[in-house]
Write a protein that holds these residues in place. Structure first.
Motif, short mmCIF file in Angstrom:
data_model
loop_
_atom_site.label_atom_id
_atom_site.label_comp_id
_atom_site.label_asym_id
_atom_site.label_seq_id
_atom_site.Cartn_x
_atom_site.Cartn_y
_atom_site.Cartn_z
N ILE A 8 67.20 44.27 7.68
CA ILE A 8 67.54 42.94 8.20
C ILE A 8 66.47 42.44 9.15
O ILE A 8 66.13 41.24 9.16
CB ILE A 8 68.92 42.98 8.88
N PHE A 9 65.89 43.32 9.94
CA PHE A 9 64.86 42.89 10.88
C PHE A 9 63.62 42.37 10.17
O PHE A 9 63.01 41.39 10.60
CB PHE A 9 64.49 44.05 11.81
N PHE A 10 63.22 43.01 9.06
CA PHE A 10 61.96 42.65 8.41
C PHE A 10 62.15 41.85 7.12
O PHE A 10 61.19 41.23 6.66
CB PHE A 10 61.16 43.93 8.11
N ARG A 11 63.34 41.86 6.54
CA ARG A 11 63.58 41.11 5.32
C ARG A 11 64.80 40.20 5.45
O ARG A 11 65.29 39.68 4.44
CB ARG A 11 63.78 42.05 4.12
N GLY A 12 65.26 40.00 6.66
CA GLY A 12 66.45 39.19 6.87
C GLY A 12 66.25 37.73 6.52
O GLY A 12 67.17 37.07 6.00
N HIS A 13 65.07 37.20 6.78
CA HIS A 13 64.81 35.78 6.50
C HIS A 13 64.93 35.50 5.01
O HIS A 13 65.54 34.49 4.59
CB HIS A 13 63.43 35.38 7.01
N GLY A 14 64.35 36.37 4.18
CA GLY A 14 64.45 36.16 2.74
C GLY A 14 65.88 36.31 2.22
O GLY A 14 66.31 35.56 1.35
N LEU A 15 66.62 37.29 2.76
CA LEU A 15 68.01 37.47 2.34
C LEU A 15 68.87 36.27 2.72
O LEU A 15 69.69 35.80 1.92
CB LEU A 15 68.57 38.74 2.96
N LEU A 16 68.68 35.77 3.91
CA LEU A 16 69.45 34.60 4.35
C LEU A 16 69.06 33.35 3.56
O LEU A 16 69.91 32.50 3.27
CB LEU A 16 69.24 34.37 5.84
N SER A 17 67.79 33.23 3.20
CA SER A 17 67.36 32.08 2.40
C SER A 17 68.02 32.09 1.03
O SER A 17 68.42 31.03 0.50
CB SER A 17 65.84 32.08 2.24
N SER A 18 68.16 33.27 0.44
CA SER A 18 68.83 33.35 -0.86
C SER A 18 70.31 33.03 -0.74
O SER A 18 70.91 32.50 -1.69
CB SER A 18 68.64 34.75 -1.45
N TYR A 72 71.27 35.67 14.93
CA TYR A 72 72.58 36.31 14.92
C TYR A 72 72.53 37.64 14.17
O TYR A 72 73.05 38.66 14.64
CB TYR A 72 73.60 35.37 14.28
N SER A 73 71.91 37.65 13.01
CA SER A 73 71.88 38.85 12.17
C SER A 73 71.10 39.98 12.83
O SER A 73 71.50 41.15 12.75
CB SER A 73 71.26 38.52 10.80
N ARG A 74 69.99 39.66 13.49
CA ARG A 74 69.21 40.71 14.13
C ARG A 74 69.95 41.33 15.31
O ARG A 74 69.89 42.54 15.53
CB ARG A 74 67.87 40.14 14.59
N ALA A 99 75.16 34.25 8.07
CA ALA A 99 74.86 35.40 8.92
C ALA A 99 76.00 36.41 8.89
O ALA A 99 75.77 37.62 8.74
CB ALA A 99 74.60 34.93 10.35
N THR A 100 77.22 35.95 9.05
CA THR A 100 78.36 36.88 8.99
C THR A 100 78.53 37.46 7.59
O THR A 100 78.94 38.61 7.43
CB THR A 100 79.65 36.16 9.41
N MET A 101 78.21 36.67 6.57
CA MET A 101 78.30 37.18 5.21
C MET A 101 77.31 38.33 5.00
O MET A 101 77.65 39.36 4.42
CB MET A 101 78.02 36.06 4.21
N LEU A 102 76.09 38.17 5.50
CA LEU A 102 75.09 39.22 5.36
C LEU A 102 75.49 40.47 6.14
O LEU A 102 75.43 41.60 5.61
CB LEU A 102 73.73 38.71 5.85
N CYS A 103 75.93 40.30 7.38
CA CYS A 103 76.28 41.45 8.22
C CYS A 103 77.54 42.15 7.71
O CYS A 103 77.57 43.38 7.58
CB CYS A 103 76.47 40.99 9.67
N ASP A 104 78.57 41.37 7.40
CA ASP A 104 79.82 41.99 6.95
C ASP A 104 79.67 42.64 5.58
O ASP A 104 80.25 43.71 5.33
CB ASP A 104 80.93 40.93 6.91
N SER A 105 78.91 42.02 4.69
CA SER A 105 78.69 42.62 3.38
C SER A 105 77.89 43.92 3.49
O SER A 105 78.16 44.89 2.76
CB SER A 105 77.96 41.64 2.46
#
Length: 651
Positions: free
Chosen positions: A231-241, A275-277, A175-181
């Motif tokens: 992130i709201f609509f595609r966050g699940h796929g990004l976090l899964s990757s 967390y990401s949302r 989650a922090t990796m996605l948000c910070d990146s």
């Protein structure tokens, strides 16, 4: 002084006897001349100028422009005061460059050769601002790891000890990796803001400053909103990757003593997405705050960003304690605390930027009202003032302005993408050498990125101070070219050589000072980082094999940190000179060398860090040669021109 008073009195008597011949601009000039010397003349005239019975605030820059405008008048009434006006004009210009007027410091930044003290203070404050982010991330991890697991154990049905804590910490990583990146990739807007504003300050173009800040704020709002929606609509796929198919599995021992693999991927993804949302909900304000911080640093206002960092730190720590430790909200509580801190700190930055823009509008309007009062039609003047007043703080650029911004921001975005790809490729390659190597690499990279903030601060200093020196150098070079063309048949040395030497020397002297500081910072960073890796490894882990591997690879990390500050200083100089095509080409070559090294010539974990050292060396040699040629080009060109003329004359 007595002769000057008599001249002023004679001019005053002339204006009373010949009121029709004395223009109103002459009264304005007399008031300015008298107010600039009120201490010498014994007059009690305040800083504000009284024009036509109306008191208006006027900065030295406006007074300087007035004297330039009116000193060229051919009226006989002004022939006696032209020399004095030129003298006061030079005096006011010196006061402006030295930041003499306290009322204009925030809107008129220093343009010139900075001292060591100014550079060190600027870099230290910038590093303090940027280093707060990784420190606050460590606070989030510590709070979640210490309190979230206990909270969920008390309320959750699981019978496995500390499994809930593992879920929370495992969710916090991606989650922090996605948000910070996501926020890191928006730095290209801040970098473009610094470059464009620095050029506008060097030209003293207030209108360009206003439109630039307004447009980059609009672009920041758009980009931040786009990231939030993504992130709201595609966050699940990004976090899964990011997590991967087997990244959230754990080997546990059941009550009967049998070991089994438990897949915690759904729980981890659910917590990470929450967390990401929450974090991404304030990304529009966060991106705008990052751009506002860049603008404030460009005007050399370091107090406001430092205050924002202090507020964010206090609110984040208190929020983590309240929402995670007391209210038992886990990673969602940590995200809420970080979001509240982001709102308050970025609000401070944006509000200060808004005040600075209003100051620019006021300065621009006052300058036009004073300098163009007699030469511009009043209706046109009102239209110009109305146009500046209606310039909003947040506006979207037109097609031409957007293309100009993209030409500058696009290459910088490519550079950020290249750096992200390079560091990610190192992590992926390390995964082939086992879990211990991967854990060691993560610890060393945390240390490396912490010390990288010093190099980033030096790069930002180059981008802030160097454009003004390069702009003055280009102006002087144009003057020398004209002088050389006009006097090419003369046998004596060109008169323009002495005029260009000062500005060339200033740019070169600034680079020498910055490179010297970079080398000192690199030596300190290298030795302290190696000491931490060799003697403080127990602070990160109790695994003896991991501590031994950290000590074995630490010399390579130290060498990379030794080179990094100098490399970033040279990179900032390339960006300040807008040599963006060369910058992109350099990163294409550097990333290619790094990828080839990792793919075909990397056979153990130490080779990964050897590839990083090679990446730094490729950049420093390319950047160093380019910067040296660019800063020395005018002097070399002058010598070549003189040599060509002398050979032509001899022939």
């Amino acid at each position: 002084m007595i002769a000057l008073i008599r001249r002023l009195q004679n001019v005053g008597r002339m204006s009373r006897s010949q009121s029709l011949k004395m223009p109103s601009t002459g009264i304005v000039l007399l008031l300015i001349l008298a107010s600039n010397n009120h201490a010498v003349l014994g007059l009690s005239i305040p800083r504000s100028r009284r024009v036509c019975g109306i008191t208006r605030q006027c900065s030295p820059r406006i007074a300087c422009s007035l004297q330039l405008k009116h000193s060229s008048l051919n009226s006989p009434s002004f022939s006696q005061t032209n020399l004095f006006a030129q003298h006061e004009n030079a005096k006011n210009e010196q006061c402006i460059q030295e930041g003499f007027d306290e009322s204009t410091k925030s809107t008129a930044p220093f343009v010139g050769l900075p001292s060591y003290r100014r550079i060190i203070f600027f870099v230290a404050t910038t590093v303090l601002i940027w280093v707060s982010e990784p420190l606050l991330s460590l606070v989030d991890s510590a709070m979640v790891g210490r309190y979230a697991g206990k909270a969920m154990e008390a309320t959750g049905p699981t019978s496995v000890p500390n499994l809930s804590s593992v879920i929370q910490l495992a969710a916090l990583g991606p989650a922090t990796m996605l948000c910070d990146s996501s926020i890191y990739l928006t730095l290209f807007i801040a970098m473009a803001t610094t470059n464009k504003l620095a050029r506008a300050f060097a030209r003293e173009d207030v209108d360009d400053q206003i439109t630039t800040l307004s447009h980059v704020m609009g672009v920041s709002l758009s980009v931040g909103t786009l990231i939030t929606v993504l992130i709201f609509f595609r966050g699940h796929g990004l976090l899964s990757s990011i997590v991967g198919p087997t990244g959230a599995t754990v080997l546990v021992e059941s009550a009967k003593g049998a070991k089994e693999v438990v897949d915690l991927t759904p729980e981890v993804l659910r917590a990470a997405l929450g967390y990401s949302r929450i974090r991404s909900a304030v990304f529009p304000l966060a991106v705008m705050g990052l751009t506002a911080q860049s603008a404030l640093l460009c005007v050399q206002d370091t107090k406001t960003p430092a205050l924002a960092v202090m507020v964010a730190s206090v609110v984040n720590i208190f929020g983590d304690y309240l929402f995670v430790a007391k209210m038992k909200w886990g990673v969602r509580g940590a995200a809420l605390a970080t979001s509240l801190a982001s709102v308050l700190s970025n609000g401070i930055l944006i509000r200060k930027s808004w005040k600075i823009m209003n100051g620019w509008k006021s300065d621009s309007q006052d300058t036009k009202n004073f300098a163009l009062e007699e030469e511009t039609d009043q209706s046109a003047l009102k239209d110009q003032a109305l146009g500046r007043k209606t310039t909003r703080f947040v506006s979207f650029p037109d097609r031409r302005s957007l293309v100009s911004l993209l030409k500058l921001a696009g290459p910088m975005f490519f550079v950020l993408i290249g750096k992200t790809m390079g560091y990610s490729a190192m992590t992926i390659r390390t995964g082939y050498f086992g879990m211990v190597s991967l854990a060691c690499h993560n610890v060393l990279m945390r240390i490396f990125f912490f010390y990288c903030t010093f190099g980033d601060g030096l790069s930002h200093a180059a981008q802030t101070f160097l454009p003004g020196l390069l702009y003055r150098k280009s102006l002087q070079q144009d003057k020398v070219t004209k002088v050389e063309y006009a006097s090419k048949t003369a046998t004596s040395q060109p008169s323009g050589e002495s005029s260009i030497t000062g500005d060339d020397k200033n740019a070169r002297t600034f680079l020498k000072r910055l490179l010297l500081l970079s080398f000192v910072v690199g030596c300190v960073n290298s030795n302290t980082a190696r000491f931490i890796a060799n003697h403080a490894g127990r602070a990160f882990t109790n695994d003896a094999s991991l501590v031994s591997l950290m000590s074995h690879v630490s010399p390579l990390m130290g060498l990379a940190l030794l080179i990094h500050p100098v490399t970033m200083t040279l990179e900032g100089s390339i960006i300040a000179g807008r040599d963006l095509q060369f910058l992109v080409g350099t990163y294409v070559a550097s990333i290619a060398v790094l990828m080839v090294k990792l793919k075909f010539f990397c056979f153990d974990f130490a080779a990964v860090w050897k590839a990083l050292v090679l990446f730094q060396l490729v950049r420093i040699f390319q950047f160093g040669g380019r910067v040296w040629r660019r800063t020395a080009s005018s002097k070399m060109q002058l010598r070549k021109t003189a040599g060509a003329e002398s050979s032509g004359n001899s022939g």
